[in-house]
Each structure stands twice: as C-alpha cells, then as structure tokens.
Design a protein around this motif. Structure first.
Motif, mmCIF file in Angstrom:
data_model
loop_
_atom_site.group_PDB
_atom_site.id
_atom_site.type_symbol
_atom_site.label_atom_id
_atom_site.label_comp_id
_atom_site.label_asym_id
_atom_site.label_seq_id
_atom_site.Cartn_x
_atom_site.Cartn_y
_atom_site.Cartn_z
ATOM 1 N N LYS A 241 -5.042 -29.348 25.048
ATOM 2 C CA LYS A 241 -6.382 -29.423 24.455
ATOM 3 C C LYS A 241 -7.280 -30.437 25.153
ATOM 4 C CE LYS A 241 -5.177 -27.897 19.803
ATOM 5 N NZ LYS A 241 -6.161 -26.774 19.825
ATOM 6 N N CYS A 242 -6.779 -31.029 26.252
ATOM 7 C CA CYS A 242 -7.558 -32.070 26.937
ATOM 8 C C CYS A 242 -7.698 -31.736 28.416
ATOM 9 C CB CYS A 242 -6.861 -33.424 26.763
ATOM 10 S SG CYS A 242 -7.683 -34.757 27.655
ATOM 11 N N GLU A 243 -8.926 -31.742 28.876
ATOM 12 C CA GLU A 243 -9.200 -31.565 30.305
ATOM 13 C C GLU A 243 -9.730 -32.874 30.877
ATOM 14 O OE1 GLU A 243 -12.075 -28.588 31.366
ATOM 15 O OE2 GLU A 243 -12.140 -29.232 33.462
ATOM 16 N N ILE A 244 -9.103 -33.353 31.936
ATOM 17 C CA ILE A 244 -9.615 -34.512 32.674
ATOM 18 C C ILE A 244 -10.410 -33.958 33.851
ATOM 19 C CG2 ILE A 244 -9.038 -36.640 33.881
ATOM 20 C CD1 ILE A 244 -8.089 -36.688 30.998
ATOM 21 N N ARG A 245 -11.693 -34.164 33.852
ATOM 22 C CA ARG A 245 -12.560 -33.600 34.899
ATOM 23 C C ARG A 245 -12.994 -34.747 35.820
ATOM 24 N NH1 ARG A 245 -16.988 -29.992 32.236
ATOM 25 N NH2 ARG A 245 -15.109 -28.955 31.419
ATOM 26 N N ALA A 246 -12.358 -34.846 36.991
ATOM 27 C CA ALA A 246 -12.629 -35.939 37.931
ATOM 28 C C ALA A 246 -13.891 -35.675 38.745
ATOM 29 C CB ALA A 246 -11.439 -36.135 38.851
ATOM 30 N N ARG A 247 -14.404 -36.736 39.358
ATOM 31 C CA ARG A 247 -15.622 -36.688 40.194
ATOM 32 C C ARG A 247 -16.795 -36.088 39.418
ATOM 33 N NH1 ARG A 247 -14.251 -38.227 45.275
ATOM 34 N NH2 ARG A 247 -12.161 -37.810 46.008
ATOM 35 N N ALA A 248 -16.890 -36.455 38.159
ATOM 36 C CA ALA A 248 -17.992 -36.004 37.296
ATOM 37 C C ALA A 248 -18.806 -37.241 36.906
ATOM 38 C CB ALA A 248 -17.444 -35.307 36.064
ATOM 39 N N TYR A 249 -19.979 -37.351 37.443
ATOM 40 C CA TYR A 249 -20.795 -38.562 37.340
ATOM 41 C C TYR A 249 -21.915 -38.322 36.335
ATOM 42 C CZ TYR A 249 -23.589 -42.522 39.106
ATOM 43 O OH TYR A 249 -24.303 -43.699 39.231
ATOM 44 N N VAL A 250 -21.795 -38.906 35.163
ATOM 45 C CA VAL A 250 -22.716 -38.622 34.062
ATOM 46 C C VAL A 250 -24.006 -39.419 34.244
ATOM 47 C CG1 VAL A 250 -23.029 -38.688 31.564
ATOM 48 C CG2 VAL A 250 -20.771 -38.179 32.529
ATOM 49 N N ARG A 251 -25.124 -38.735 34.034
ATOM 50 C CA ARG A 251 -26.422 -39.403 34.175
ATOM 51 C C ARG A 251 -27.213 -39.496 32.884
ATOM 52 N NH1 ARG A 251 -30.942 -36.628 33.805
ATOM 53 N NH2 ARG A 251 -31.063 -34.387 34.198
ATOM 54 N N GLN A 252 -26.814 -38.708 31.846
ATOM 55 C CA GLN A 252 -27.612 -38.708 30.621
ATOM 56 C C GLN A 252 -26.800 -38.177 29.445
ATOM 57 O OE1 GLN A 252 -30.979 -36.005 30.605
ATOM 58 N NE2 GLN A 252 -32.109 -37.262 29.142
ATOM 59 N N VAL A 253 -27.015 -38.798 28.292
ATOM 60 C CA VAL A 253 -26.538 -38.241 27.028
ATOM 61 C C VAL A 253 -27.709 -37.484 26.421
ATOM 62 C CG1 VAL A 253 -25.608 -38.741 24.730
ATOM 63 C CG2 VAL A 253 -24.940 -40.163 26.690
ATOM 64 N N GLU A 254 -27.513 -36.209 26.110
ATOM 65 C CA GLU A 254 -28.607 -35.400 25.567
ATOM 66 C C GLU A 254 -28.609 -35.461 24.039
ATOM 67 O OE1 GLU A 254 -29.932 -32.069 28.653
ATOM 68 O OE2 GLU A 254 -28.193 -31.488 27.473
ATOM 69 N N VAL A 255 -29.808 -35.428 23.474
ATOM 70 C CA VAL A 255 -29.988 -35.532 22.018
ATOM 71 C C VAL A 255 -30.960 -34.431 21.594
ATOM 72 C CG1 VAL A 255 -30.732 -37.037 20.130
ATOM 73 C CG2 VAL A 255 -29.647 -38.019 22.151
ATOM 74 N N ASP A 256 -30.693 -33.805 20.448
ATOM 75 C CA ASP A 256 -31.580 -32.742 19.987
ATOM 76 C C ASP A 256 -32.715 -33.304 19.106
ATOM 77 O OD1 ASP A 256 -30.553 -33.229 17.468
ATOM 78 O OD2 ASP A 256 -29.260 -31.449 17.428
ATOM 79 N N ALA A 257 -33.507 -32.380 18.555
ATOM 80 C CA ALA A 257 -34.684 -32.797 17.783
ATOM 81 C C ALA A 257 -34.312 -33.564 16.511
ATOM 82 C CB ALA A 257 -35.519 -31.558 17.419
ATOM 83 N N ARG A 258 -33.072 -33.361 16.057
ATOM 84 C CA ARG A 258 -32.624 -34.075 14.849
ATOM 85 C C ARG A 258 -32.072 -35.468 15.171
ATOM 86 N NH1 ARG A 258 -28.156 -30.537 12.434
ATOM 87 N NH2 ARG A 258 -27.638 -30.389 14.661
ATOM 88 N N GLY A 259 -32.029 -35.796 16.463
ATOM 89 C CA GLY A 259 -31.486 -37.097 16.837
ATOM 90 C C GLY A 259 -29.979 -37.114 16.956
ATOM 91 N N ARG A 260 -29.371 -35.944 17.106
ATOM 92 C CA ARG A 260 -27.923 -35.855 17.272
ATOM 93 C C ARG A 260 -27.570 -35.613 18.737
ATOM 94 N NH1 ARG A 260 -24.379 -35.140 13.331
ATOM 95 N NH2 ARG A 260 -23.094 -33.783 14.647
ATOM 96 N N ALA A 261 -26.508 -36.248 19.204
ATOM 97 C CA ALA A 261 -26.045 -36.017 20.567
ATOM 98 C C ALA A 261 -25.483 -34.606 20.673
ATOM 99 C CB ALA A 261 -24.971 -37.038 20.927
#
Length: 548
Positions: A241-261
């Motif tokens: 149930k777990c995937e380790i995805r290497a070389r993945a460089y995160v630039r932003q956490v996205e949030v919707d109109a309700r303020g939820r990630a």
C-alpha cells in the motif's frame, strides 16, 4: 523485499496520504500509515540507492556531495543584512534522508526539556516556551524507536524513565571511550555507554555492525545503522500500500476553495511537472525544506504562505551548539575503525543558574571525521600551516593517535533566526533558494565554551600529550534544522497543534525537526522519530474517525 513488490499508483489515483520526504520522520510515517491499511505515496527529492551501492569513498561523499544536498543557499546573521551565497547545509538527499548518513547518536530528551519556560522563566532575547506535551506523553514512542528502529545501549545515571530496556547491548568500547571514561571519572563525572542507532547484535532481521568505520557521512551497506531505509521503508513497502517515488521534487501544496489540501505539485526525474492527489498531505521534508515549501505555497487565500496565519513559519530556527577539543595521545588509538562514539557523559544536561547563563549539554569522545583527506586538511591546530615537512610528521604521528572530545549543547529559539525564501537566488528549477538568518544567542556560545573547558580538563586527566581548542564562534553551517514550524496550543504563536495538524489547514500535517519547540542537548533525531511514531498513530486514528 524487492522493489517490484511495492505499490505503484497511477498519477490519476487519489491516495489516502501523500508524504513529502522519506527521512527520519517520513519513513516512519509511511510505515505507520501503510501498516494500518492506508494508501500512501512518499515523494523523495533524492534518488533511491541500494545499500549494496554504498562505498567507502571519502572524496565522493565529503567533497563531491554524492549523497549530501546540493541545494543553493544564502546566509546572513541578522534580518537587516543582505544574505550572500554560502554557509554549510548538511543533509542527505536520498531515500531514507539524513537517517542514512548520520552519526547515529541517539539520546532521548529528558523531562526537563519539555517545560523549561515554566521552570526557568523568560530568557532575554529568546522566545523560550513549554512544549504542549510532556516526556511522559512521548516515552512510549521513544521505546518504539528503541525496539522498531533498533538502538544499542545501557541505562546511564539520571537517565529519564523508560518502560522497556534497550533491545541490544552497547557497542564495544573503543580506545576513545576508555580514555574518556578514565579522564572523566578522575574528575568526578559519570560517563556511560553511548546509546547508538547502530546494532551491536542482529535485531529485527538486520545484521550487526561490522566495525568498518564508515558511519558518519556514509550509508551502511550492512544495514546495521538504523536508518529508515534499513528499518521502516521495507516494512511500509511490504504492505503493498506504499509507493516510494524517488527523484520527485515538490514545489507546492495545493489547496481548494474550502481551504483543504488536495495534493502536491512536483517535478519528476525528467523534470516534468506532475500532481499527486491525496486526502491528506504530510510534510516531513526537514526543518528547512518544510517551511520553504509552505512559503512557496502562498496563494490568495494564504498570502503569507500556507499554514502561516501566525507568521511563525520559518521562525525560531535552532541548530544545537557544538564545541570541539582534539587531543593527541602517546599510543595509537586507531579511531578510524568502529562506530564514532562509545562513551558519553551528561553531567551538565540541565541548565544551572550557578553558571550565570542558560544552557545544558553532553560530551562524547570520538575520532570525529577521522578520514585521510579530511584529517590532512583539518586535523592540525588552527593557524598552523597544513603543508610541508612538519605537517607530514604531524600526520604520520597524529592520524592514529587523535581523539576529539565533542560538546553538544542547547540552542535557544530566537524569533529572528529563520528560514525564508531568498528574493534573488534560485535553484536549478527556478524556485527560490533557502535563505538562512542565524546568529547564536550569547548564552548558547557561553555554553559551548563551558563544555569545551570540561573537554580540555578531561584530555589532561586522561593523559593527552597535546590538546587544543577549535574556535567557538557564531555558526555558519548545520546538520540540525529545528523549530521552524513549532508545535503549540495557541494558533497565534505556533504552526501545528500537539498532534502535528496545522492550525490553518485541517488535512495538512507537519512532522520533522521543524516541529520541535526546544532543541534538546544536541541529538534530536531520536525525538524526531518518536514524534513521528506518535503522529502517525494519531493521524491514523483521525482518519478512522473521519476527522481529516
């Protein structure tokens, strides 16, 4: 466990949790959530390196940064200065993070670490506050670290209460440990076996230490060092149930109109922009990258950065202090073999008003970075030239006879010490570089000098033929990144609550060095791991009750 057995989720799939970072906290979080039945994707900016690929190449690891971060950074001491490129940031950028290359000193915090503000009062120039949790709240999870991660040791004098003994005995004592113990006891101090996240005996299906000597700064090809790469990530992947995805460089956490990630945006290994959607987001990227990512995730709804309504994201940066005193002994010690540290003393742990300043710490003895190139460049006394016939004689005699007595000390939380986004310097992806603003509190510098005085006394009592001090001065580099999104009950003065949920975004959690409220005495990784076990358990309970 082969990588082929691990889960692989299509990019169109919304998983239960996306975790950013796979180090001390991220690896544990992945294991805790996946073993409870949740689907998890872990995004790691560095590569996945199999333990069989680790090698003993000092030049590659220390001078070419083969596994260390190459992120550009800028540095300044105060907010009024213009930060300049420079400074030293030492964290491993690979699956397992810095738990792969750390020294593996594994000290628990003590009860006194959690309520210093109440006990000591305000410290001028600092923002010292109590934790919203106690040592007793965290003790069961320290014990989980001992047994699930794997810690070697034996109880020491004035140790905090523990509910179970160590799972395996201490590692064999080295020459430095024998001499340190001899000198410290002559002075009335109380040395004892160092707790280390390196196995002295086989445990949990992993091998014991082979004493190759390549611990600090290196990965362990035997799996004896208790990194999350060796201990937690295989367990997480075995769930399917777990995937380790290497070389993945995160630039932003996205949030919707309700303020939820809703997920994160990242660059994959081919520099293509991707999205991973999730029901909840957990940042475990370390005490510099986590606040950086929050600040880079600013939006109309969160103009000062995500989860930053308090204005505290990035502030109260703490490094821990360090003071070093090398010494030369009559006979060879051969410190280049075995683990770094086998004996410590904590006689100075609590802050003592009689010293005249705030602070506490502990001391160990070690070869330090006892490698040929590093020793040739840095092993001599400050101000003495490191070339010529005299230097060659020093190397020939001193390389096998040197030990370093290392003082580890507190850092006070100072609001102006911070991680922020540099306004001009960019990384290779065009994202703002990390800007450090840092100047040690005067009490922190005094505590470093105080322990260095004790180190010189121990060298003399142990019979060193020579000993000297390395300068104690304002730090311009670090391997410890603490306090930048600190935990608290008050949303006006903290970023996360006592369960690591951000005050501003209900389904966004943070857990790494940034969560710490105070710095401890110089070895924070065990506490970061204990916090991750506790947070993982609570987040899973929230999910089960539909409270995310």
């Amino acid at each position: 466990m082969t990588q082929q057995q691990a889960a692989r989720f299509p990019l169109t799939t919304e998983v239960d949790f996306v975790i950013v970072g796979s180090g001390a906290a991220g690896g544990i979080m992945a294991k805790e959530l996946s073993t409870r039945g949740h689907t998890v994707v872990v995004l790691e900016q560095g590569p996945r390196i199999h333990p069989s690929q680790f090698h003993h190449d000092e030049y590659a690891y220390f001078f070419r940064n083969e596994i260390n971060t190459r992120q550009p950074i800028t540095w300044r001491q105060t907010p009024t200065e213009v930060a300049k490129p420079g400074g030293i940031l030492w964290y491993a950028q690979m699956v397992g993070g810095s738990s792969v290359h750390f020294t593996a000193n594994f000290w628990r915090f003590r009860p006194v670490d959690f309520n210093e503000r109440s006990r000591l009062g305000a410290i001028p120039g600092a923002s010292l506050v109590d934790w919203p949790i106690t040592y007793q709240d965290l003790e069961p999870y320290y014990t989980k670290v001992d047994w699930e991660i794997g810690v070697s040791g034996a109880p020491g004098p004035n140790d905090p209460p523990r509910s179970r003994p160590y799972p395996v005995p201490p590692l064999p004592v080295k020459s430095s440990g024998v001499l340190f113990e001899r000198g410290a006891r002559k002075l009335g101090f109380h040395p004892y076996p160092a707790p280390m996240a390196i196995l002295s005996q086989p445990h949990n299906g992993r091998a014991a230490c082979q004493n190759c000597g390549f611990c600090e700064g290196f990965g362990c090809e035997y799996g004896a060092k208790s990194s999350t790469l060796a201990s937690m990530i295989p367990m997480a992947e075995r769930t399917g149930k777990c995937e380790i995805r290497a070389r993945a460089y995160v630039r932003q956490v996205e949030v919707d109109a309700r303020g939820r990630a809703t997920g994160v945006v990242y660059f994959d290994e081919n520099r293509r922009e991707q999205r991973q959607r999730a029901k909840a987001v957990i940042l475990c990227a370390n005490g510099a990258e986590t606040p950086r990512l929050l600040l880079m995730s600013a939006s109309n709804r969160f103009p000062n950065g995500l989860a930053n309504s308090s204005g505290m994201v990035g502030k109260h940066l703490m490094f821990n202090g360090a003071s070093l005193a090398p010494g030369i002994y009559e006979h060879p010690l051969n410190e280049y073999k075995g683990v770094q540290v086998t004996r410590i003393a904590h006689d100075w742990y609590d802050s003592d008003p009689k010293r005249g300043f705030y602070g506490g710490g502990g001391i160990d003895a070690r070869g330090d970075i006892n490698l040929p190139i590093f020793f040739a460049l840095n092993g001599g006394k400050p101000g003495v030239r490191n070339w010529g016939a005299e230097h060659k004689r020093f190397l020939e005699h001193g390389f096998s006879r040197q030990m370093v007595i290392f003082g580890h000390t507190t850092s006070l939380p100072v609001e102006s010490n911070s991680v922020s986004l540099d306004p001009t310097l960019k990384d290779d992806w065009g994202l703002p570089a990390i800007r450090f603003t840092y100047r040690d509190h005067d009490d922190d510098l005094k505590m470093m000098k105080y322990l260095q005085d004790r180190a010189m006394e121990i060298h003399q009592a142990a019979g060193a033929t020579q000993s000297w001090r390395l300068p104690v001065e304002v730090q311009t580099g670090t391997a410890h990144l603490l306090g930048t999104c600190r935990m608290g009950n008050d949303p006006r003065t903290s970023v996360i609550d006592k369960f690591h949920r951000t005050h501003d975004v209900k389904n966004l959690f943070l857990c790494d060095g940034s969560s710490l409220v105070t710095s401890g005495r110089g070895q924070p990784t065990m506490t970061i791991m204990a916090l991750a076990f506790r947070a993982g358990e609570r987040i899973a309970e929230f999910a089960k009750r539909g409270e995310i």
